[in-house]
Write an enzyme that holds these catalytic residues in place. Structure first.
Site, PDB file in Angstrom:
ATOM      1  N   ASP A 179      35.994  31.558   0.683  1.00 21.18           N
ATOM      2  CA  ASP A 179      36.353  31.865   2.230  1.00 21.18           C
ATOM      3  C   ASP A 179      37.899  32.118   1.794  1.00 21.18           C
ATOM      4  O   ASP A 179      38.342  33.104   2.640  1.00 21.18           O
ATOM      5  CB  ASP A 179      36.060  30.482   2.994  1.00 21.18           C
ATOM      6  CG  ASP A 179      36.345  29.139   2.201  1.00 21.18           C
ATOM      7  OD1 ASP A 179      36.488  29.085   1.126  1.00 21.18           O
ATOM      8  OD2 ASP A 179      36.380  27.987   2.857  1.00 21.18           O
TER       9      ASP A 179
ATOM     10  N   TYR B  88      20.018  36.118  -5.036  1.00 26.53           N
ATOM     11  CA  TYR B  88      19.061  37.407  -4.664  1.00 26.53           C
ATOM     12  C   TYR B  88      17.927  37.313  -5.841  1.00 26.53           C
ATOM     13  O   TYR B  88      16.890  38.082  -5.378  1.00 26.53           O
ATOM     14  CB  TYR B  88      19.722  38.616  -5.179  1.00 26.53           C
ATOM     15  CG  TYR B  88      21.066  38.767  -4.048  1.00 26.53           C
ATOM     16  CD1 TYR B  88      21.250  38.095  -2.903  1.00 26.53           C
ATOM     17  CD2 TYR B  88      21.943  39.715  -4.350  1.00 26.53           C
ATOM     18  CE1 TYR B  88      22.346  38.252  -2.166  1.00 26.53           C
ATOM     19  CE2 TYR B  88      23.082  40.147  -3.205  1.00 26.53           C
ATOM     20  CZ  TYR B  88      23.149  39.346  -2.222  1.00 26.53           C
ATOM     21  OH  TYR B  88      24.107  39.494  -1.438  1.00 26.53           O
TER      22      TYR B  88
ATOM     23  N   LYS C  57      32.450  28.236  -4.577  1.00 21.57           N
ATOM     24  CA  LYS C  57      32.525  27.532  -3.430  1.00 21.57           C
ATOM     25  C   LYS C  57      32.187  25.992  -4.025  1.00 21.57           C
ATOM     26  O   LYS C  57      31.135  25.292  -3.772  1.00 21.57           O
ATOM     27  CB  LYS C  57      31.482  27.806  -2.424  1.00 21.57           C
ATOM     28  CG  LYS C  57      31.567  27.154  -1.218  1.00 21.57           C
ATOM     29  CD  LYS C  57      32.687  27.600  -0.465  1.00 21.57           C
ATOM     30  CE  LYS C  57      32.757  26.631   1.106  1.00 21.57           C
ATOM     31  NZ  LYS C  57      34.034  26.729   1.611  1.00 21.57           N
TER      32      LYS C  57
ATOM     33  N   ASP D 193      32.650  44.872  -1.200  1.00 20.28           N
ATOM     34  CA  ASP D 193      32.764  45.919  -0.128  1.00 20.28           C
ATOM     35  C   ASP D 193      33.980  45.709   0.697  1.00 20.28           C
ATOM     36  O   ASP D 193      34.565  46.433   1.198  1.00 20.28           O
ATOM     37  CB  ASP D 193      31.553  45.551   0.708  1.00 20.28           C
ATOM     38  CG  ASP D 193      30.276  46.409   0.480  1.00 20.28           C
ATOM     39  OD1 ASP D 193      30.261  46.896  -0.677  1.00 20.28           O
ATOM     40  OD2 ASP D 193      29.461  46.801   1.227  1.00 20.28           O
TER      41      ASP D 193
END
Ligand code: NAD
Length: 356
Positions: free
Chosen positions: A223, A142, A191, A251
């Site tokens: 994942d 970001y 990851k 979320d």
């Protein structure tokens, strides 16, 4: 203790929910012999109307010179046509940057009386949900370089994801310290089978873990983590992860506990000052109608007492009062189930306040 709290009521339902949280803080102050002094700091759409900017310098100074900051929510359709540099949310981004808030902490806790609102299978919900997501907040993709260019007759877009060891180390310390006050288990999510940033993340978190031999550290690919959160959330205590993964997983974690109106969040940097807020927005559709659920903001106030003011017993008292009000059957519209008593924002605030 004497503490000053900058109050950003914000827009939409912000003033209603923050007023109820302040009422609960007053009840805590009276019971435990503290003094909380509130300092108003306009931010968001209302500040654009009054001062022409979403975060006036005077509000920023108020926040930076207070012991902590409590925020309702900002934004709404009235200010959607503002140029992007002057939108209400810009105030929030500027405030986070000025306060140096690099860690976001979001609990995912299901109140037993709201288990019917949990979208997971009843046998999974019955095992309980009580973990926190510690998310790195000002690094990663970001905040990397973004670009779009023309290559071989088509558009090509690039976003750079970068992490330095110190950015990982400081958020890892927050996670381990938090785990020490909980069930002493950190799950670090990355990851590392694909990304260099994740390999550095895993190595650095493992190094930090050596300073916390009493805390168990597990690593999990993102994942798999997304799957495990819905398969068996009871396995998690503290999750620590980078910005993008944390945005998505936090979320998901909120959703499995029931309503958006119930969940608080805290953002911290160096030192004890933090920014505490509910995770939802300004809910313009129900603003000014005494329909908003104030519990997310009230629990944010409890987090402030626990993390910024080291007032664990006081925070426990708020959380127990929320539990008791739910057990007594009080429900705002967003969490109403058969058999519950529908109440408004003010009545829910009073139900909790009177149980402190
Ligand atoms: P929202 O979270 O405000 O509302 C989504 C839905 O949830 C609405 O139906 C709303 O009525 C309901 N809801 C939210 N909080 C509730 C509560 N406490 N009690 C009962 N119901 C509740 O999201 P949105 O509609 O996408 O955004 C509205 C505005 O809020 C936008 O301007 C957005 O930019 C802003 N926003 C601000 C923040 C923030 O200040 N941190 C965060 C998210 C969105």
């Amino acid at each position: 203790m004497n503490k000053t709290i900058a109050i950003i009521k914000g827009d939409g339902i912000g003033p209603e929910i923050v007023t109820e949280a302040m009422g609960v803080l007053d009840a805590v102050a009276a019971k435990f012999g503290h003094t909380f002094t509130y300092r108003d700091a306009p931010m968001g759409g209302n500040a654009i109307d009054a001062f022409g900017v979403p975060l006036p310098d005077s509000s920023l100074e108020t926040c930076l010179s207070s012991d902590s900051v409590l925020l309702g929510a900002v934004g709404g359709p009235k200010w959607d046509s503002q140029p992007s540099a002057n939108r209400p949310e810009r105030g929030l981004l500027k405030l986070r940057a000025a306060m140096g808030l690099y860690t976001n902490v979001r609990p995912a806790r299901m109140f037993s009386d709201l288990s019917a609102a949990c979208p997971l299978r009843p046998d999974i919900a019955a095992r309980g949900i009580d973990f926190v997501v510690v998310r790195e907040l000002i690094g990663g993709v970001y905040f990397g370089e973004h670009s779009t260019e023309e290559v071989d007759g088509e558009q090509k877009a690039t976003d750079i994801m970068a992490y330095s060891e110190h950015e990982i180390r400081r958020v890892a310390h927050v996670a381990f310290q938090m785990a020490r006050k909980r069930r002493k288990r950190v799950t670090s999510i990355d990851k590392a089978n694909v990304l260099d940033t994740s390999r550095l993340w895993r190595k650095t978190v493992t190094e930090v873990a050596r300073e916390y031999p009493d805390v168990e550290l597990l690593h999990m690919y993102v994942d798999n983590a997304a799957m495990q959160i819905v398969r068996d959330p009871s396995q998690f205590d503290v999750i620590v992860t980078e910005n993008l993964f944390g945005d998505i997983l936090s979320d998901e974690a909120s959703q499995i506990t029931g309503s958006i109106g119930m969940i608080p969040s805290s953002s911290m940097g160096e030192g004890t000052r933090g920014l505490y807020e509910p995770i939802h927005g300004s809910a313009p559709d129900i603003a000014g109608q005494n329909k908003a659920n104030p519990i997310g903001t009230i629990l944010a106030a409890a987090m402030m007492l626990r993390f910024s003011f080291d007032m664990a017993a006081e925070a426990d008292a708020i959380e127990a009062a929320v539990d008791a009000a739910l057990k007594a059957g009080f429900r705002c519209g967003d969490i109403l189930q058969t058999g519950g008593t529908l109440v408004g924002c003010r009545e829910m605030g009073e139900a909790i306040r009177s149980r402190i």
